[in-house]
Design a protein around this motif. Sequence first.
Motif, PDB file in Angstrom:
ATOM      1  N   ALA A   1       0.812  -1.221  -0.080  1.00 56.45           N
ATOM      2  CA  ALA A   1       0.035   0.053   0.042  1.00 56.45           C
ATOM      3  C   ALA A   1       0.923   1.237   0.090  1.00 56.45           C
ATOM      4  CB  ALA A   1      -0.908  -0.062   1.255  1.00 56.45           C
ATOM      5  N   TRP A   2       1.888   1.189   0.849  1.00 55.27           N
ATOM      6  CA  TRP A   2       2.687   2.519   0.819  1.00 55.27           C
ATOM      7  C   TRP A   2       3.476   2.593  -0.349  1.00 55.27           C
ATOM      8  CZ3 TRP A   2       7.082   2.781   5.124  1.00 55.27           C
ATOM      9  CH2 TRP A   2       7.513   3.913   5.307  1.00 55.27           C
ATOM     10  N   ILE A   3       4.016   1.304  -1.267  1.00 60.60           N
ATOM     11  CA  ILE A   3       4.560   1.499  -2.391  1.00 60.60           C
ATOM     12  C   ILE A   3       3.701   2.310  -3.491  1.00 60.60           C
ATOM     13  CG2 ILE A   3       5.667   0.395  -4.414  1.00 60.60           C
ATOM     14  CD1 ILE A   3       7.117  -1.407  -2.343  1.00 60.60           C
ATOM     15  N   LYS A   4       2.405   1.661  -3.628  1.00 61.90           N
ATOM     16  CA  LYS A   4       1.378   2.164  -4.588  1.00 61.90           C
ATOM     17  C   LYS A   4       1.060   3.810  -4.323  1.00 61.90           C
ATOM     18  CE  LYS A   4      -3.339   1.304  -5.986  1.00 61.90           C
ATOM     19  NZ  LYS A   4      -3.718   2.700  -5.989  1.00 61.90           N
ATOM     20  N   ARG A   5       1.141   4.106  -2.752  1.00 67.53           N
ATOM     21  CA  ARG A   5       0.658   5.435  -2.738  1.00 67.53           C
ATOM     22  C   ARG A   5       1.876   6.389  -3.558  1.00 67.53           C
ATOM     23  NH1 ARG A   5       0.300   4.867   2.291  1.00 67.53           N
ATOM     24  NH2 ARG A   5       2.201   5.806   3.083  1.00 67.53           N
ATOM     25  N   VAL A   6       2.969   6.037  -3.206  1.00 61.32           N
ATOM     26  CA  VAL A   6       4.285   6.997  -3.602  1.00 61.32           C
ATOM     27  C   VAL A   6       4.077   7.006  -4.974  1.00 61.32           C
ATOM     28  CG1 VAL A   6       6.460   7.085  -3.694  1.00 61.32           C
ATOM     29  CG2 VAL A   6       5.714   6.346  -1.641  1.00 61.32           C
ATOM     30  N   MET A   7       3.908   5.732  -5.830  1.00 62.28           N
ATOM     31  CA  MET A   7       4.171   5.667  -7.070  1.00 62.28           C
ATOM     32  C   MET A   7       2.759   6.543  -7.819  1.00 62.28           C
ATOM     33  SD  MET A   7       6.558   3.964  -7.906  1.00 62.28           S
ATOM     34  CE  MET A   7       7.498   2.658  -7.470  1.00 62.28           C
ATOM     35  N   ASP A   8       1.718   6.344  -7.196  1.00 60.33           N
ATOM     36  CA  ASP A   8       0.397   7.230  -7.776  1.00 60.33           C
ATOM     37  C   ASP A   8       0.572   8.694  -7.540  1.00 60.33           C
ATOM     38  OD1 ASP A   8      -0.603   4.954  -8.342  1.00 60.33           O
ATOM     39  OD2 ASP A   8      -1.849   4.659  -6.639  1.00 60.33           O
ATOM     40  N   ASP A   9       1.153   9.139  -6.278  1.00 61.59           N
ATOM     41  CA  ASP A   9       1.431  10.489  -6.031  1.00 61.59           C
ATOM     42  C   ASP A   9       2.560  10.798  -7.136  1.00 61.59           C
ATOM     43  OD1 ASP A   9      -0.248  10.545  -4.054  1.00 61.59           O
ATOM     44  OD2 ASP A   9       1.336  10.170  -2.374  1.00 61.59           O
ATOM     45  N   ASN A  10       3.267  10.008  -7.607  1.00 58.55           N
ATOM     46  CA  ASN A  10       4.322  10.710  -8.440  1.00 58.55           C
ATOM     47  C   ASN A  10       4.176  10.388  -9.822  1.00 58.55           C
ATOM     48  OD1 ASN A  10       6.858  11.835  -6.917  1.00 58.55           O
ATOM     49  ND2 ASN A  10       5.974  10.103  -5.760  1.00 58.55           N
ATOM     50  N   LYS A  11       2.848   9.718 -10.212  1.00 60.84           N
ATOM     51  CA  LYS A  11       2.483   9.475 -11.514  1.00 60.84           C
ATOM     52  C   LYS A  11       3.827   8.642 -12.112  1.00 60.84           C
ATOM     53  CE  LYS A  11      -0.658  13.233 -12.233  1.00 60.84           C
ATOM     54  NZ  LYS A  11      -0.726  13.313 -10.875  1.00 60.84           N
ATOM     55  N   TYR A  12       4.195   7.562 -11.297  1.00 61.71           N
ATOM     56  CA  TYR A  12       5.115   6.614 -12.176  1.00 61.71           C
ATOM     57  C   TYR A  12       4.410   5.558 -12.528  1.00 61.71           C
ATOM     58  CZ  TYR A  12       8.886   9.203  -9.737  1.00 61.71           C
ATOM     59  OH  TYR A  12       9.729  10.162  -9.104  1.00 61.71           O
ATOM     60  N   THR A  13       4.776   4.822 -13.780  1.00 60.21           N
ATOM     61  CA  THR A  13       4.449   3.601 -14.235  1.00 60.21           C
ATOM     62  C   THR A  13       5.313   2.493 -13.514  1.00 60.21           C
ATOM     63  OG1 THR A  13       5.736   3.610 -16.096  1.00 60.21           O
ATOM     64  CG2 THR A  13       3.349   4.374 -16.472  1.00 60.21           C
ATOM     65  N   TYR A  14       4.911   1.482 -12.620  1.00 60.20           N
ATOM     66  CA  TYR A  14       5.772   0.616 -12.049  1.00 60.20           C
ATOM     67  C   TYR A  14       5.318  -0.853 -12.046  1.00 60.20           C
ATOM     68  CZ  TYR A  14       1.987   0.537  -8.506  1.00 60.20           C
ATOM     69  OH  TYR A  14       1.004   0.398  -7.604  1.00 60.20           O
ATOM     70  N   GLU A  15       6.160  -1.423 -11.495  1.00 63.54           N
ATOM     71  CA  GLU A  15       5.871  -3.029 -11.213  1.00 63.54           C
ATOM     72  C   GLU A  15       6.672  -3.214  -9.945  1.00 63.54           C
ATOM     73  OE1 GLU A  15       7.256  -5.491 -14.439  1.00 63.54           O
ATOM     74  OE2 GLU A  15       9.459  -4.909 -13.854  1.00 63.54           O
ATOM     75  N   VAL A  16       5.967  -4.273  -9.145  1.00 65.63           N
ATOM     76  CA  VAL A  16       6.676  -4.546  -7.808  1.00 65.63           C
ATOM     77  C   VAL A  16       7.090  -6.214  -7.948  1.00 65.63           C
ATOM     78  CG1 VAL A  16       6.555  -4.758  -5.291  1.00 65.63           C
ATOM     79  CG2 VAL A  16       5.641  -2.717  -6.484  1.00 65.63           C
ATOM     80  N   TRP A  17       8.115  -6.329  -7.953  1.00 64.64           N
ATOM     81  CA  TRP A  17       8.393  -7.983  -7.978  1.00 64.64           C
ATOM     82  C   TRP A  17       8.564  -8.422  -6.615  1.00 64.64           C
ATOM     83  CZ3 TRP A  17       7.693 -11.629 -11.592  1.00 64.64           C
ATOM     84  CH2 TRP A  17       7.559 -11.060 -12.866  1.00 64.64           C
ATOM     85  N   MET A  18       7.883  -9.169  -5.886  1.00 64.84           N
ATOM     86  CA  MET A  18       7.988  -9.632  -4.405  1.00 64.84           C
ATOM     87  C   MET A  18       8.827 -11.018  -4.693  1.00 64.84           C
ATOM     88  SD  MET A  18       4.637  -8.383  -2.236  1.00 64.84           S
ATOM     89  CE  MET A  18       4.792  -6.634  -2.022  1.00 64.84           C
TER      90      MET A  18
END
Length: 318
Positions: A23-40
Amino acid sequence: MSINISVIVPLKNEEESLPELAAWIKRVMDDNKYTYEVWMVDDGSTDESWAVIERLAAENHCIKGIRFQRNYGKSAALSEGFRAAQGDVVITMDADLQDSPDEIPGLYNMIVVDGYDLVSGWKKKRYDPIMKTIPSKFFNWATTKMSGIYLHDFNCGLKSYKKKVVKSIEVYGEMHRYIPVIAKWAGFRKIGEKVVEHRARKYGVTKFGLERFINGFLDLASIMFVGKFGKRPMHFFGALGSLFFFVGFGIAFYLAFEKIFHDQYKMTERPIFYLALLIMIIGSQLFLTGFIAELVTRNAADRNTYLIEEKLDNANKA
């Protein structure tokens, strides 16, 4: 669609922290309008970490997972994450919430705007026990002296990379703590550092073990040797072997000279004679080791594989 950032999160038994981290990563990415992927990358967890990853991936298509059949270690998890990453910038962080996703924009800008190849986080204020911080300072000092890379915290899990860097290096064993050194030997020279927030552990327990002291030194020695002599082992073993052999031969020659011209004693009655023989034998073995290593290197599949920055070929232009 181009992906701005790939976040790689190696983990083992972190079921409690994963939802909050995602949730924290998503919030940061959305706030900065980054396209992203998270590999866990689940490194053989024995709790419900993989079930949590499956649920998070179902809720957010940007979250992806890799699950190891057993525990292979952090380096293996990072290696698989690097292989899967498609983002222009790759950021690694631990899953225990001690690394703050709020650092992502700063790390991203140092790669994209400032042009760094690799940026390592520096946990200037740490919340780790003293049994972990004191050895860490010693390792950082030793690594700086041996590698010539001036970083305060080589082992910080929070780092950012150009995509080309992670696709060009190999991480195995316990070498994740020395990725800046591996990158330097691969030819990536612009390595920077950023002070990052370090948070107290909120869930679970540390995976830190005393065996990392020994493994750390052995891996550093391996990196330094392979980086410098990996494609020319004869330059190391041959030179060292020749030095040993000629030192031993010089001692034997001196003893022979004394025997012939002074005839005061038998050569074999002096302990130094046997030392000379031992030194010559060691020198011969080192030389043969370099010779065999050179044969192996020259027959390796990647013997002539090099990283090329640019190539100009005017002859093929229209």
